[in-house]
Enzyme design. Structure first.
Site, short mmCIF file in Angstrom:
data_model
loop_
_atom_site.label_atom_id
_atom_site.label_comp_id
_atom_site.label_asym_id
_atom_site.label_seq_id
_atom_site.Cartn_x
_atom_site.Cartn_y
_atom_site.Cartn_z
N TYR A 277 -27.59 -23.00 2.99
CA TYR A 277 -28.74 -23.85 2.67
C TYR A 277 -28.77 -24.25 1.21
O TYR A 277 -27.97 -23.74 0.40
CB TYR A 277 -30.05 -23.14 3.05
CG TYR A 277 -30.50 -22.04 2.11
CD1 TYR A 277 -29.85 -20.82 2.05
CD2 TYR A 277 -31.61 -22.23 1.29
CE1 TYR A 277 -30.27 -19.82 1.19
CE2 TYR A 277 -32.05 -21.23 0.42
CZ TYR A 277 -31.38 -20.03 0.38
OH TYR A 277 -31.80 -19.05 -0.48
N LYS B 64 -24.59 -19.58 -0.71
CA LYS B 64 -26.04 -19.70 -0.50
C LYS B 64 -26.30 -19.69 1.00
O LYS B 64 -26.47 -20.73 1.65
CB LYS B 64 -26.57 -20.98 -1.17
CG LYS B 64 -28.08 -20.94 -1.38
CD LYS B 64 -28.52 -21.95 -2.42
CE LYS B 64 -30.04 -22.08 -2.50
NZ LYS B 64 -30.77 -20.90 -2.93
N GLU C 234 -28.74 -10.41 -10.71
CA GLU C 234 -29.69 -11.53 -10.74
C GLU C 234 -31.01 -11.05 -10.17
O GLU C 234 -31.19 -9.87 -9.89
CB GLU C 234 -29.15 -12.72 -9.94
CG GLU C 234 -28.84 -12.40 -8.49
CD GLU C 234 -28.30 -13.59 -7.68
OE1 GLU C 234 -28.43 -14.74 -8.12
OE2 GLU C 234 -27.78 -13.34 -6.59
N LEU D 287 -25.65 -15.92 -7.34
CA LEU D 287 -25.63 -17.33 -6.98
C LEU D 287 -25.65 -18.13 -8.28
O LEU D 287 -26.50 -17.88 -9.14
CB LEU D 287 -26.86 -17.69 -6.15
CG LEU D 287 -26.87 -19.14 -5.69
CD1 LEU D 287 -25.93 -19.33 -4.51
CD2 LEU D 287 -28.26 -19.60 -5.34
N1 PDD Z 1 -33.23 -19.63 -4.55
N2 PDD Z 1 -30.18 -16.55 -7.17
C1 PDD Z 1 -30.71 -16.45 -5.95
C2 PDD Z 1 -30.41 -15.24 -5.13
C3 PDD Z 1 -31.52 -17.49 -5.43
O1 PDD Z 1 -32.02 -17.40 -4.19
C4 PDD Z 1 -31.79 -18.62 -6.25
C5 PDD Z 1 -32.65 -19.76 -5.78
C6 PDD Z 1 -31.22 -18.67 -7.54
C7 PDD Z 1 -31.44 -19.85 -8.46
O2 PDD Z 1 -30.72 -20.97 -8.04
P1 PDD Z 1 -31.25 -22.46 -8.36
O3 PDD Z 1 -31.51 -22.50 -9.81
O4 PDD Z 1 -30.13 -23.34 -7.96
O5 PDD Z 1 -32.51 -22.69 -7.56
C8 PDD Z 1 -30.42 -17.62 -7.96
C9 PDD Z 1 -33.95 -20.71 -3.91
C10 PDD Z 1 -34.91 -21.44 -4.79
C11 PDD Z 1 -34.57 -20.22 -2.62
O6 PDD Z 1 -33.93 -19.40 -1.97
O7 PDD Z 1 -35.65 -20.69 -2.24
#
Ligand code: PDD
Length: 283
Positions: free
Chosen positions: A33, A146, A178, A202
């Site tokens: 996703y 992801k 993270e 991620l």
């Molecule tokens: N999640 N690390 C993890 C485990 C995450 O789920 C996310 C973001 C990030 C940050 O990635 P980005 O800056 O590209 O949003 C890092 C999204 C927002 C979610 O699962 O809803």
């Protein structure tokens, strides 16, 4: 106005977007996703999100014949059909629906493609301090994908929430990875540090933008392993993601960070991030 979703080639009312219980996303979490923020009807770094989506698809060997041009057109149509504004656009692709439950997917199964939107709170730009807890990272070793298989993240975030914390910062042994839904940054003596984008995290698009705008403003950023001790000794800490932008961390368990306030580098990065967004939306 009811929201419009996209499911397998068609735009449908969100309430009518339905998939089979035999879908591999439902049965196995066999899906990837993306979450793309839309600011004033403009997608934020759509190509970066699409590149990461392609990486995730490649990593799980899921073939989908949507080219980037088609994706961009779909994103634009989703924004228009949902009347634009500030939105969070969610994209999910599963390996499709198969009547016989088998861990090995069939090569001829049509993937399921879903896009849906939800309102993006303008509060995310308000730099609200948060309290966090440090927890062992119980997830698998392919966190660069992801995937919707988020049970580890869900368990950790629930554990944090039940203990009264907004987010958990995760550690593998002594090394910070993270947050459960975010990336981690820390500041020491005016230098920004963030963990290396390896298989344990991620690679956030927000993280990438923060690094870029910091470097453009001649603020040094070092990507390296961060130990628990280094994090607890930081002058400032923040978390980043598409749904939170920059969240200053003022507490990790009992430890107060940055004297419980928003530090100068965090405030500066927030200001630069807002300016970057304004340039994108032309406002
Ligand atoms: N999640 N690390 C993890 C485990 C995450 O789920 C996310 C973001 C990030 C940050 O990635 P980005 O800056 O590209 O949003 C890092 C999204 C927002 C979610 O699962 O809803």
């Amino acid at each position: 106005m009811s929201q419009i979703s996209f499911l397998n080639g068609k735009f449908v009312a969100a309430s009518q977007a339905k998939v089979s219980v035999y879908d591999r996303g439902f049965l196995f979490g066999d899906a990837v996703y993306e979450v793309i923020p839309i600011y004033q009807s403009r997608p934020f770094r759509p190509q970066d999100h699409l590149d990461r989506l392609q990486n995730s698809l490649k990593a799980i060997a899921l073939k989908l014949d949507y080219c980037d041009k088609y994706w961009h057109a779909l994103i634009d149509q989703m924004i228009k059909k949902n009347n634009g504004g500030n939105l969070s656009l969610y994209i999910q692709i599963t390996r499709g629906s198969e009547i016989e439950r088998d861990h090995v997917g069939r090569a001829d199964t049509e993937p399921t493609v879903l896009m849906m939107v939800s309102p993006l709170s303008t509060e995310i730009a308000s730099l609200t301090p948060i309290k966090t807890t440090l927890l062992p990272d119980i997830r698998w070793k392919n966190c660069f994908i992801k995937t919707t298989a988020l049970l580890g993240n869900v368990m950790l975030k629930q554990q944090a929430s039940q203990a009264g914390y907004e987010e958990a910062i995760l550690r593998r042994e002594n090394i910070i990875s993270e947050g459960t839904t975010s990336n981690v940054f820390m500041v020491k003596n005016g230098i920004i540090y963030t963990p290396i984008a390896n298989q344990y995290i991620l690679a956030g698009i927000t993280r990438e933008v923060i690094i870029e705008i910091a470097e453009n403003a001649s603020i040094k950023v070092i990507q390296q392993n961060i130990t628990v001790e280094q994090l607890l000794d930081a002058d400032e800490i923040w978390l980043s993601s598409s749904s939170r932008e920059i969240s200053p961390v003022t507490q990790i368990d009992d430890k107060i960070v940055a004297k419980g306030t928003i530090g100068p580098v965090t405030a500066k990065m927030h200001q630069l991030f807002q300016a970057f967004k304004r340039r994108l939306t032309g406002s």
